[in-house]
Design an enzyme around this catalytic site. Structure first.
Site, PDB file in Angstrom:
ATOM      1  N   LEU A  31       0.867  -1.182   0.000  1.00 41.21           N
ATOM      2  CA  LEU A  31       0.000   0.000   0.000  1.00 41.21           C
ATOM      3  C   LEU A  31       0.900   1.227   0.000  1.00 41.21           C
ATOM      4  O   LEU A  31       1.776   1.359   0.862  1.00 41.21           O
ATOM      5  CB  LEU A  31      -0.903   0.009   1.238  1.00 41.21           C
ATOM      6  CG  LEU A  31      -1.755   1.265   1.462  1.00 41.21           C
ATOM      7  CD1 LEU A  31      -2.708   1.485   0.282  1.00 41.21           C
ATOM      8  CD2 LEU A  31      -2.529   1.157   2.763  1.00 41.21           C
ATOM      9  N   ILE A  62       4.457  -1.164   3.259  1.00 37.65           N
ATOM     10  CA  ILE A  62       4.143   0.209   2.906  1.00 37.65           C
ATOM     11  C   ILE A  62       5.089   0.647   1.800  1.00 37.65           C
ATOM     12  O   ILE A  62       6.308   0.550   1.940  1.00 37.65           O
ATOM     13  CB  ILE A  62       4.285   1.149   4.119  1.00 37.65           C
ATOM     14  CG1 ILE A  62       3.289   0.753   5.212  1.00 37.65           C
ATOM     15  CG2 ILE A  62       4.067   2.595   3.694  1.00 37.65           C
ATOM     16  CD1 ILE A  62       1.844   0.926   4.843  1.00 37.65           C
ATOM     17  N   LYS A  63       4.531   1.126   0.704  1.00 36.48           N
ATOM     18  CA  LYS A  63       5.335   1.557  -0.446  1.00 36.48           C
ATOM     19  C   LYS A  63       5.839   2.974  -0.220  1.00 36.48           C
ATOM     20  O   LYS A  63       5.060   3.901  -0.002  1.00 36.48           O
ATOM     21  CB  LYS A  63       4.482   1.527  -1.718  1.00 36.48           C
ATOM     22  CG  LYS A  63       4.915   0.512  -2.739  1.00 36.48           C
ATOM     23  CD  LYS A  63       4.065   0.662  -3.986  1.00 36.48           C
ATOM     24  CE  LYS A  63       4.424  -0.402  -5.002  1.00 36.48           C
ATOM     25  NZ  LYS A  63       3.641  -0.240  -6.229  1.00 36.48           N
ATOM     26  N   VAL A  64       7.157   3.121  -0.306  1.00 31.90           N
ATOM     27  CA  VAL A  64       7.806   4.415  -0.123  1.00 31.90           C
ATOM     28  C   VAL A  64       8.722   4.649  -1.326  1.00 31.90           C
ATOM     29  O   VAL A  64       9.478   3.749  -1.704  1.00 31.90           O
ATOM     30  CB  VAL A  64       8.623   4.433   1.187  1.00 31.90           C
ATOM     31  CG1 VAL A  64       9.491   5.676   1.278  1.00 31.90           C
ATOM     32  CG2 VAL A  64       7.692   4.339   2.391  1.00 31.90           C
TER      33      VAL A  64
END
Length: 400
Positions: A31, A62-64
């Site tokens: 996400l 978590i997409k960063v």
């Protein structure tokens, strides 16, 4: 988020058996933090913490983005125990920066007395976009040597990045952390569907099959792999040849680091533009729903096209056409809603003989707009023109 987070939870639950069978090695769902925070490390950390808590699933990544600020946020998130997919990496240097940040984050976590056995991260290295840009530069050089290197840069880059992965995570830099139960940051091959139809459809797949890697295959590429692909452990072969190809590119003046630095902000803008397009479409759909549920309930609701730029804009003939088109659509929608709300209730009167714009339809239409933007980008790449994405994003911003 009200639409996305339940879907992410459901996907995590669907893949939970895979996660558990693999001991937490597989079965993850990503996400993404909103693209607008890509250059704000503190806000990225805060948003990642908020999203992680909202989803509340062990198999969430978590997409960063791999910007300088994103890498800083990734290190902090690793220390905090939040698992991350570092995305939008386009060079070996950017990928190594992600590896190094993971090591630092894990080391800080160990020093704090925290457990690293559940820590997980991946580094998403994008491939086909690299070939597209490098091929444009090679075509401009035009020599036989330059033209012979077309379509080779991305795979060569990936093989050397994997060699660096092995040296980092199966060597001295990771040894102490491995003793603490930490797991390596796997490489994820992204954008593996070839953009040039003249190239083999599995150009970025078959040469990159190897242990401790992930490949996110588009549906068309996956179908090609099932139909005629050859599954073999190829990734650890040809590293010397890959290094020679990268050296040849450097000799011609093609800097792979510069390619990565150019692509990252460009693709970030594209990602932000797509996000704004979807949000705008959902907002338009919600507005139409309000009309349908208001004093004119039972009458056909205001309907508007929020997705499609004119064909000539998709072809790249007018860089500002998307901006104008979106602005006109938004003004048209708002004007008609206001006008309709002011009309007296009349059971014989219909506001418009068109079906209501539902949210799912609005999101689908926004995806069409995003595809048009991508086609416009591809056209400009092929023609060697300046990148028009900033103009498209400006249109999204004006529409907001």
């Amino acid at each position: 988020e009200a639409l996305v987070i339940p879907d992410i939870r459901d996907a995590c639950d669907l893949l939970l058996p895979v996660f558990e069978r693999s001991g937490g090695n597989d079965g993850y769902v990503s996400l993404e933090v909103a693209p607008r925070w890509a250059y704000d490390a503190a806000r990225t950390v805060a948003e990642a913490q908020r999203l992680s808590a909202a989803v509340d699933r062990r198999n969430l990544l978590i997409k960063v983005p791999g910007t300088h600020e994103g890498i800083s946020a990734f290190e902090s998130l690793t220390t905090l125990g939040i698992n991350v997919n570092v995305t939008l990496l386009f060079s070996i240097a950017q990928t190594q920066a992600a590896f190094d940040a993971y090591l630092r984050g894990l080391a800080a976590r160990v020093r704090a007395g925290a457990d690293v056995r559940a820590s997980k991260a991946v580094a998403s290295l994008f491939l086909s976009r690299v070939d597209t840009l490098v091929d444009t530069q090679l075509a401009a050089i035009g020599t036989d040597e330059a033209l012979s290197l077309r379509g080779r840069a991305a795979v060569a880059m990936a093989k050397i990045a994997y060699r660096d992965y092995l040296q980092t995570f199966h060597g001295a830099p990771f040894a102490a952390l491995a003793q603490q139960g930490a797991t390596p940051q796997y490489l994820l091959w992204a954008s593996t569907g070839v953009k040039n139809p003249a190239y083999p459809d599995l150009l970025d797949v078959e040469p990159l099959i190897g242990r401790e890697t992930i490949n996110t295959l588009p549906d068309k590429t996956l179908a090609a792999l099932v139909d005629h692909g050859k599954a073999a452990l190829t990734l650890e072969t040809g590293a010397d040849e890959a290094a020679a190809q990268l050296a040849a590119l450097a000799h011609l003046g093609v800097s792979m680091d510069a390619v990565g630095e150019r692509l990252q902000p460009r693709l970030h803008l594209g990602s932000e533009g797509q996000a704004r397009a979807r949000l705008g479409a959902v907002e338009a759909g919600a507005c139409a729903q309000r009309v349908e549920a208001g004093p004119f309930a039972g009458q056909p609701a205001v309907h508007t096209q929020v997705d499609e730029a004119p064909d000539h804009a998709a072809a790249g003939d007018d860089q500002h056409a998307v901006q104008r088109h979106r602005g006109v659509q938004r003004a048209d929608l708002e004007g008609r809603v206001q006008q309709d709300q002011q009309r007296p209730t009349d059971p014989q009167h219909h506001v418009r003989e068109e079906p209501p714009l539902h949210l799912a339809e609005a999101v689908q239409r926004a995806d069409v707009l995003a595809q048009r933007v991508a086609e416009q980008q591809q056209h400009h790449h092929a023609a060697g023109h300046a990148e028009p994405v900033a103009d498209v994003v400006a249109g999204f911003e004006q529409a907001e």
